[in-house]
Motif scaffolding. Structure first.
Motif, PDB file in Angstrom:
ATOM      1  N   ALA A 103      40.147  40.272  37.858  1.00 49.81           N
ATOM      2  CA  ALA A 103      38.852  39.581  37.836  1.00 49.81           C
ATOM      3  C   ALA A 103      38.595  38.949  39.197  1.00 49.81           C
ATOM      4  CB  ALA A 103      38.818  38.501  36.750  1.00 49.81           C
ATOM      5  N   ILE A 104      37.309  38.912  39.554  1.00 51.64           N
ATOM      6  CA  ILE A 104      36.917  38.373  40.867  1.00 51.64           C
ATOM      7  C   ILE A 104      35.833  37.314  40.672  1.00 51.64           C
ATOM      8  CG2 ILE A 104      36.385  38.998  43.258  1.00 51.64           C
ATOM      9  CD1 ILE A 104      36.643  41.945  42.444  1.00 51.64           C
ATOM     10  N   PRO A 105      36.173  36.181  40.074  1.00 49.27           N
ATOM     11  CA  PRO A 105      35.150  35.135  39.961  1.00 49.27           C
ATOM     12  C   PRO A 105      34.713  34.701  41.355  1.00 49.27           C
ATOM     13  CG  PRO A 105      37.330  34.277  39.367  1.00 49.27           C
ATOM     14  CD  PRO A 105      37.471  35.754  39.528  1.00 49.27           C
ATOM     15  N   HIS A 106      33.412  34.505  41.527  1.00 46.42           N
ATOM     16  CA  HIS A 106      32.942  34.180  42.869  1.00 46.42           C
ATOM     17  C   HIS A 106      31.605  33.465  42.826  1.00 46.42           C
ATOM     18  CE1 HIS A 106      31.205  38.206  42.008  1.00 46.42           C
ATOM     19  NE2 HIS A 106      30.135  37.695  42.586  1.00 46.42           N
ATOM     20  N   SER A 107      31.298  32.846  43.918  1.00 48.96           N
ATOM     21  CA  SER A 107      29.990  32.229  44.078  1.00 48.96           C
ATOM     22  C   SER A 107      29.734  31.972  45.548  1.00 48.96           C
ATOM     23  CB  SER A 107      29.935  30.896  43.322  1.00 48.96           C
ATOM     24  OG  SER A 107      28.667  30.296  43.514  1.00 48.96           O
ATOM     25  N   ARG A 108      28.467  31.973  45.871  1.00 50.25           N
ATOM     26  CA  ARG A 108      28.074  31.460  47.179  1.00 50.25           C
ATOM     27  C   ARG A 108      27.824  29.970  46.997  1.00 50.25           C
ATOM     28  NH1 ARG A 108      25.988  36.273  46.061  1.00 50.25           N
ATOM     29  NH2 ARG A 108      26.328  37.944  47.547  1.00 50.25           N
ATOM     30  N   HIS A 109      28.167  29.218  48.007  1.00 52.20           N
ATOM     31  CA  HIS A 109      27.961  27.778  47.864  1.00 52.20           C
ATOM     32  C   HIS A 109      27.736  27.143  49.223  1.00 52.20           C
ATOM     33  CE1 HIS A 109      28.594  23.600  46.711  1.00 52.20           C
ATOM     34  NE2 HIS A 109      28.302  23.994  45.491  1.00 52.20           N
ATOM     35  N   GLN A 110      26.818  26.210  49.239  1.00 54.38           N
ATOM     36  CA  GLN A 110      26.453  25.572  50.509  1.00 54.38           C
ATOM     37  C   GLN A 110      27.600  24.778  51.119  1.00 54.38           C
ATOM     38  OE1 GLN A 110      23.123  23.312  49.212  1.00 54.38           O
ATOM     39  NE2 GLN A 110      24.313  21.778  48.098  1.00 54.38           N
ATOM     40  N   ALA A 111      28.582  24.410  50.288  1.00 53.33           N
ATOM     41  CA  ALA A 111      29.705  23.631  50.813  1.00 53.33           C
ATOM     42  C   ALA A 111      30.630  24.480  51.679  1.00 53.33           C
ATOM     43  CB  ALA A 111      30.499  23.018  49.659  1.00 53.33           C
ATOM     44  N   ALA A 112      30.566  25.780  51.509  1.00 46.74           N
ATOM     45  CA  ALA A 112      31.468  26.660  52.266  1.00 46.74           C
ATOM     46  C   ALA A 112      30.872  26.952  53.637  1.00 46.74           C
ATOM     47  CB  ALA A 112      31.675  27.964  51.500  1.00 46.74           C
ATOM     48  N   ASP A 113      31.655  26.717  54.672  1.00 47.76           N
ATOM     49  CA  ASP A 113      31.155  27.080  56.006  1.00 47.76           C
ATOM     50  C   ASP A 113      31.727  28.416  56.452  1.00 47.76           C
ATOM     51  OD1 ASP A 113      33.722  26.351  56.496  1.00 47.76           O
ATOM     52  OD2 ASP A 113      33.265  24.710  57.873  1.00 47.76           O
ATOM     53  N   ARG A 114      32.683  28.938  55.681  1.00 51.90           N
ATOM     54  CA  ARG A 114      33.166  30.293  55.903  1.00 51.90           C
ATOM     55  C   ARG A 114      33.710  30.814  54.581  1.00 51.90           C
ATOM     56  NH1 ARG A 114      38.759  30.964  56.402  1.00 51.90           N
ATOM     57  NH2 ARG A 114      39.929  29.015  56.457  1.00 51.90           N
ATOM     58  N   LEU A 115      33.885  32.119  54.540  1.00 55.30           N
ATOM     59  CA  LEU A 115      34.403  32.726  53.314  1.00 55.30           C
ATOM     60  C   LEU A 115      35.850  32.301  53.089  1.00 55.30           C
ATOM     61  CD1 LEU A 115      34.203  34.991  51.055  1.00 55.30           C
ATOM     62  CD2 LEU A 115      35.178  36.497  52.790  1.00 55.30           C
ATOM     63  N   ILE A 116      36.123  31.777  51.898  1.00 52.45           N
ATOM     64  CA  ILE A 116      37.503  31.465  51.545  1.00 52.45           C
ATOM     65  C   ILE A 116      37.783  31.993  50.135  1.00 52.45           C
ATOM     66  CG2 ILE A 116      37.817  29.434  53.011  1.00 52.45           C
ATOM     67  CD1 ILE A 116      37.210  27.701  50.569  1.00 52.45           C
ATOM     68  N   GLY A 117      39.048  32.156  49.848  1.00 55.69           N
ATOM     69  CA  GLY A 117      39.404  32.631  48.520  1.00 55.69           C
ATOM     70  C   GLY A 117      40.813  32.235  48.162  1.00 55.69           C
ATOM     71  N   THR A 118      41.129  32.409  46.922  1.00 52.52           N
ATOM     72  CA  THR A 118      42.493  32.197  46.477  1.00 52.52           C
ATOM     73  C   THR A 118      42.847  33.240  45.426  1.00 52.52           C
ATOM     74  OG1 THR A 118      44.060  30.613  45.551  1.00 52.52           O
ATOM     75  CG2 THR A 118      41.809  30.492  44.749  1.00 52.52           C
ATOM     76  N   LEU A 119      44.118  33.388  45.211  1.00 54.17           N
ATOM     77  CA  LEU A 119      44.620  34.404  44.286  1.00 54.17           C
ATOM     78  C   LEU A 119      45.517  33.714  43.265  1.00 54.17           C
ATOM     79  CD1 LEU A 119      46.053  37.861  45.332  1.00 54.17           C
ATOM     80  CD2 LEU A 119      47.226  36.468  43.628  1.00 54.17           C
ATOM     81  N   ALA A 120      45.379  34.097  42.020  1.00 52.01           N
ATOM     82  CA  ALA A 120      46.218  33.500  40.970  1.00 52.01           C
ATOM     83  C   ALA A 120      46.694  34.591  40.019  1.00 52.01           C
ATOM     84  CB  ALA A 120      45.423  32.446  40.203  1.00 52.01           C
ATOM     85  N   LEU A 121      47.898  34.385  39.523  1.00 57.20           N
ATOM     86  CA  LEU A 121      48.466  35.319  38.547  1.00 57.20           C
ATOM     87  C   LEU A 121      48.620  34.621  37.202  1.00 57.20           C
ATOM     88  CD1 LEU A 121      51.380  36.878  40.683  1.00 57.20           C
ATOM     89  CD2 LEU A 121      49.051  37.779  40.355  1.00 57.20           C
ATOM     90  N   SER A 122      48.352  35.355  36.164  1.00 56.37           N
ATOM     91  CA  SER A 122      48.648  34.869  34.818  1.00 56.37           C
ATOM     92  C   SER A 122      49.809  35.696  34.285  1.00 56.37           C
ATOM     93  CB  SER A 122      47.422  35.023  33.915  1.00 56.37           C
ATOM     94  OG  SER A 122      47.798  34.840  32.561  1.00 56.37           O
ATOM     95  N   ARG A 123      50.831  35.028  33.821  1.00 60.89           N
ATOM     96  CA  ARG A 123      52.013  35.771  33.340  1.00 60.89           C
ATOM     97  C   ARG A 123      51.764  36.454  32.005  1.00 60.89           C
ATOM     98  NH1 ARG A 123      54.406  36.937  37.774  1.00 60.89           N
ATOM     99  NH2 ARG A 123      54.175  35.164  39.165  1.00 60.89           N
ATOM    100  N   ASP A 124      50.935  35.818  31.159  1.00 54.45           N
ATOM    101  CA  ASP A 124      50.726  36.380  29.820  1.00 54.45           C
ATOM    102  C   ASP A 124      49.401  37.122  29.686  1.00 54.45           C
ATOM    103  OD1 ASP A 124      53.145  35.257  28.979  1.00 54.45           O
ATOM    104  OD2 ASP A 124      52.166  33.341  28.549  1.00 54.45           O
ATOM    105  N   GLY A 125      48.575  37.023  30.707  1.00 49.10           N
ATOM    106  CA  GLY A 125      47.256  37.638  30.616  1.00 49.10           C
ATOM    107  C   GLY A 125      46.297  36.717  29.885  1.00 49.10           C
ATOM    108  N   LEU A 126      45.027  36.767  30.309  1.00 50.19           N
ATOM    109  CA  LEU A 126      44.020  35.881  29.724  1.00 50.19           C
ATOM    110  C   LEU A 126      42.754  36.664  29.403  1.00 50.19           C
ATOM    111  CD1 LEU A 126      44.504  32.910  32.221  1.00 50.19           C
ATOM    112  CD2 LEU A 126      45.027  32.857  29.762  1.00 50.19           C
ATOM    113  N   PRO A 127      42.085  36.275  28.322  1.00 49.88           N
ATOM    114  CA  PRO A 127      40.804  36.941  28.029  1.00 49.88           C
ATOM    115  C   PRO A 127      39.748  36.492  29.029  1.00 49.88           C
ATOM    116  CG  PRO A 127      41.166  35.134  26.481  1.00 49.88           C
ATOM    117  CD  PRO A 127      42.402  35.221  27.332  1.00 49.88           C
ATOM    118  N   PHE A 128      39.035  37.437  29.601  1.00 52.09           N
ATOM    119  CA  PHE A 128      38.035  37.087  30.616  1.00 52.09           C
ATOM    120  C   PHE A 128      36.772  37.922  30.443  1.00 52.09           C
ATOM    121  CE2 PHE A 128      36.734  35.829  34.966  1.00 52.09           C
ATOM    122  CZ  PHE A 128      37.211  34.535  34.999  1.00 52.09           C
TER     123      PHE A 128
END
Lengths: 172, 133
Positions: A83-108
């Protein structure tokens, strides 16, 4: 563009704390459960961007709301457990991101109906659509590589994940 | 405001943007069944300017791929040399179609004539969406 160009190393989450109640075999997920899971995941991920110094405390709630509002317009669970949750936001002055793993999997609410194990959250400025599109392409291209995803899901620590991202060839 | 859509009908790819390449032979050879169904129509093509200020982004790609799956015909979108299966959200994302760029929509199959305009409209639409998220 490569994942390590925009993913914040110190914001990587090797194991999300977000959980979901066990699915009932044969039944579709309760939408309320999915919404709750989405909020947990997004809040945890934006929280690490704040903890790593990349998002101001005063912007956390607003960014979480923006990402969730984007999810309501259509899921970013692209299938294949990504999954790639995302948004544009005025608070961001450059593109940033993070990565997370779920060990058991999650409904999305994924397009293929499967659980999600790998989340990449992007926050980008509102006036740089090119960066946003290139980052999305980079995520999709990289995550199409089943071997990469298998190695990623096997990582246990932030350092292991970062090393994998850094060593991944641009073509991954 | 809407995006510019031009080009029409069957024929050569001579109006494709510079840098585009024709489909590989294996991509262009229709199945016998399709060939019969296509008689008199042929592939439909449109050059579409992306006017959405966010380019061909996730939501547009999602909307387009869902619509493309409603048709029998093969739907292909080109951005220069990069080719996307129009029914694939992730393929479309990988086009990196920026605002004000031109893509080529190619629709080939028995319902191509019916499909081409609605599909082109999605690509050409400014979206009427919330551009802030």
């Amino acid at each position: 563009m490569r994942l390590c160009n925009f993913i914040v190393r110190d914001a990587i989450i090797p194991s999300l704390t977000a959980t979901a109640p066990p699915a009932v075999p044969g039944a579709s997920r309760d939408p309320t459960t999915v919404r709750t899971v989405k909020e947990q995941v997004v809040r945890e991920m934006v929280g690490t961007l704040h903890a790593s110094g990349h998002v101001r405390a005063t912007d956390v709630d607003e960014i979480v709301r923006a990402v969730l509002r984007r999810e309501e317009l259509g899921t970013t669970g692209i299938g294949r457990h990504i999954a790639i949750p995302h948004s544009r936001h005025q608070a961001a002055d450059r593109l940033i991101g993070t990565l997370a793993l779920s060990r058991d999997g999650l409904p999305f609410d994924s397009l293929d109906g499967e659980q999600v194990y790998v989340f990449i959250l992007l926050v980008s400025p509102q006036d740089r659509p090119g960066d946003h599109l290139r980052a999305l392409e980079s995520v999709v291209r990289t995550m199409r590589n089943d071997d990469f995803v298998r190695q990623l899901r096997a990582c246990q620590t932030r350092e292991e994940i970062w090393a994998l991202l850094e060593n991944a060839a641009p073509g991954w | 405001m809407t995006g510019k859509v031009s080009g029409n009908g069957s024929g050569s790819r001579e109006f494709l943007p510079q840098g585009s390449r024709p489909l590989a032979p294996s991509d262009t050879e229709p199945s016998p069944v399709l060939e019969t169904a296509m008689a008199g129509t042929g592939p439909q093509r449109r050059v579409v300017r992306i006017v959405n200020p966010n380019g061909l982004h996730f939501r547009v790609a999602d909307r387009f791929s869902k619509l493309a799956r409603q048709y029998v015909c093969a739907v292909t979108v080109w951005n220069g040399d990069t080719r996307a299966d129009g029914t694939s959200l992730t393929d479309l994302i990988m086009l990196i179609a920026l605002p004000d760029s031109e893509v080529v929509l190619e629709v080939d199959g028995p319902d191509a004539l019916k499909a081409v305009d609605p599909l082109a409209s999605v690509l050409a639409s400014p979206g009427g969406e919330d551009y802030t998220i």
